[in-house]
Design a protein around this motif. Sequence first.
Motif, mmCIF file in Angstrom:
data_model
loop_
_atom_site.group_PDB
_atom_site.id
_atom_site.type_symbol
_atom_site.label_atom_id
_atom_site.label_comp_id
_atom_site.label_asym_id
_atom_site.label_seq_id
_atom_site.Cartn_x
_atom_site.Cartn_y
_atom_site.Cartn_z
ATOM 1 N N ALA A 38 15.603 13.880 26.465
ATOM 2 C CA ALA A 38 15.501 13.416 27.857
ATOM 3 C C ALA A 38 16.994 12.773 28.410
ATOM 4 N N ALA A 39 18.121 13.184 27.732
ATOM 5 C CA ALA A 39 19.350 12.634 28.191
ATOM 6 C C ALA A 39 19.408 11.138 28.697
ATOM 7 N N ASP A 40 18.947 10.325 27.355
ATOM 8 C CA ASP A 40 18.938 9.068 27.528
ATOM 9 C C ASP A 40 20.197 8.232 26.885
ATOM 10 N N HIS A 41 20.929 7.676 27.972
ATOM 11 C CA HIS A 41 22.330 7.320 27.416
ATOM 12 C C HIS A 41 21.990 5.911 26.307
ATOM 13 N N GLU A 42 21.033 5.129 26.423
ATOM 14 C CA GLU A 42 20.712 4.389 25.550
ATOM 15 C C GLU A 42 20.349 4.734 24.104
ATOM 16 N N THR A 43 19.893 5.946 23.956
ATOM 17 C CA THR A 43 19.444 6.520 22.755
ATOM 18 C C THR A 43 20.896 7.088 22.288
ATOM 19 N N GLU A 44 21.704 7.721 22.883
ATOM 20 C CA GLU A 44 22.884 7.925 22.179
ATOM 21 C C GLU A 44 23.604 6.674 21.697
ATOM 22 N N GLN A 45 23.793 5.858 22.351
ATOM 23 C CA GLN A 45 24.504 4.512 22.127
ATOM 24 C C GLN A 45 23.844 4.067 20.667
ATOM 25 N N ILE A 46 22.603 4.012 20.484
ATOM 26 C CA ILE A 46 22.043 3.595 19.520
ATOM 27 C C ILE A 46 22.319 4.515 18.182
ATOM 28 N N VAL A 47 22.360 5.868 18.417
ATOM 29 C CA VAL A 47 22.784 6.700 17.276
ATOM 30 C C VAL A 47 24.141 6.434 16.923
ATOM 31 N N LEU A 48 24.972 6.427 18.125
ATOM 32 C CA LEU A 48 26.519 6.218 17.941
ATOM 33 C C LEU A 48 26.712 4.909 16.863
ATOM 34 N N PHE A 50 24.633 3.718 14.440
ATOM 35 C CA PHE A 50 24.502 4.126 13.269
ATOM 36 C C PHE A 50 25.433 4.887 12.610
ATOM 37 N N GLN A 51 25.910 5.860 13.481
ATOM 38 C CA GLN A 51 26.830 6.913 12.770
ATOM 39 C C GLN A 51 28.185 6.206 12.380
ATOM 40 N N GLU A 52 28.696 5.063 13.162
ATOM 41 C CA GLU A 52 29.793 4.445 12.710
ATOM 42 C C GLU A 52 29.794 3.698 11.383
ATOM 43 N N LYS A 53 28.486 3.396 11.126
ATOM 44 C CA LYS A 53 28.138 2.658 9.791
ATOM 45 C C LYS A 53 27.884 3.814 8.553
ATOM 46 N N ASP A 54 27.211 4.992 9.094
ATOM 47 C CA ASP A 54 27.105 5.946 8.064
ATOM 48 C C ASP A 54 26.980 7.311 8.596
ATOM 49 N N ARG A 56 25.865 10.158 7.623
ATOM 50 C CA ARG A 56 24.649 10.910 7.520
ATOM 51 C C ARG A 56 23.727 10.990 8.747
ATOM 52 N N PHE A 57 24.100 10.254 9.797
ATOM 53 C CA PHE A 57 23.379 10.180 10.948
ATOM 54 C C PHE A 57 24.193 11.248 12.146
ATOM 55 N N LYS A 58 23.318 11.905 12.562
ATOM 56 C CA LYS A 58 23.807 12.847 13.740
ATOM 57 C C LYS A 58 23.175 12.813 14.808
ATOM 58 N N PHE A 59 23.931 12.885 16.176
ATOM 59 C CA PHE A 59 23.124 13.011 17.344
ATOM 60 C C PHE A 59 23.341 14.037 18.049
ATOM 61 N N VAL A 60 22.341 15.056 18.635
ATOM 62 C CA VAL A 60 22.404 16.103 19.359
ATOM 63 C C VAL A 60 21.374 15.898 20.597
ATOM 64 N N ARG A 61 21.770 16.604 21.840
ATOM 65 C CA ARG A 61 20.979 16.512 22.895
ATOM 66 C C ARG A 61 20.628 17.801 23.083
ATOM 67 N N LYS A 62 19.354 17.844 23.420
ATOM 68 C CA LYS A 62 18.381 19.409 23.206
ATOM 69 C C LYS A 62 18.781 20.158 24.564
ATOM 70 N N PRO A 63 19.255 21.075 24.588
ATOM 71 C CA PRO A 63 19.624 21.729 25.751
ATOM 72 C C PRO A 63 18.148 22.463 26.483
ATOM 73 N N GLU A 64 18.127 22.601 27.740
ATOM 74 C CA GLU A 64 17.168 23.022 28.547
ATOM 75 C C GLU A 64 16.500 24.370 28.110
ATOM 76 N N SER A 65 17.322 25.247 27.359
ATOM 77 C CA SER A 65 16.962 26.479 27.036
ATOM 78 C C SER A 65 15.878 26.482 25.964
ATOM 79 N N PHE A 66 15.645 25.319 25.209
ATOM 80 C CA PHE A 66 14.453 25.091 24.116
ATOM 81 C C PHE A 66 13.446 24.286 24.961
ATOM 82 N N ALA A 67 12.194 24.577 24.241
ATOM 83 C CA ALA A 67 11.046 24.014 24.951
ATOM 84 C C ALA A 67 11.177 22.576 24.918
ATOM 85 N N GLN A 68 10.477 21.900 25.998
ATOM 86 C CA GLN A 68 10.509 20.527 25.824
ATOM 87 C C GLN A 68 9.516 19.894 24.921
#
Length: 78
Positions: A38-48, A50-54, A56-68
């Motif tokens: 859902a292109a949620d900025h807060e979600t991305e900040q939370i994952v970032l 965790f990524q700074e600490k570890d 093993r965590f990755k963040f991706v944003r699903k493109p609209e070409s894939f089903a919701q």
Amino acid sequence: MITIIVATNKRANLLREALFSILKQNYSDFECIVVDDAADHETEQIVLFFQEKDTRFKFVRKPESFAQGLPGCRNFAL
């Protein structure tokens, strides 16, 4: 190694708890892919945070070409 796919849609408050829970597990040979549906900025900040600490965590944003929804997020992560 196992891959944990976490699909999220505007649930940043619950995502933080889920990722902390993953970190607390005894099993350490994993990667965790968080797919934002859902292109949620807060979600991305939370994952970032965790990524700074570890790396093993990755963040991706699903493109609209894939089903919701969960199936589209899982397919995109795979």
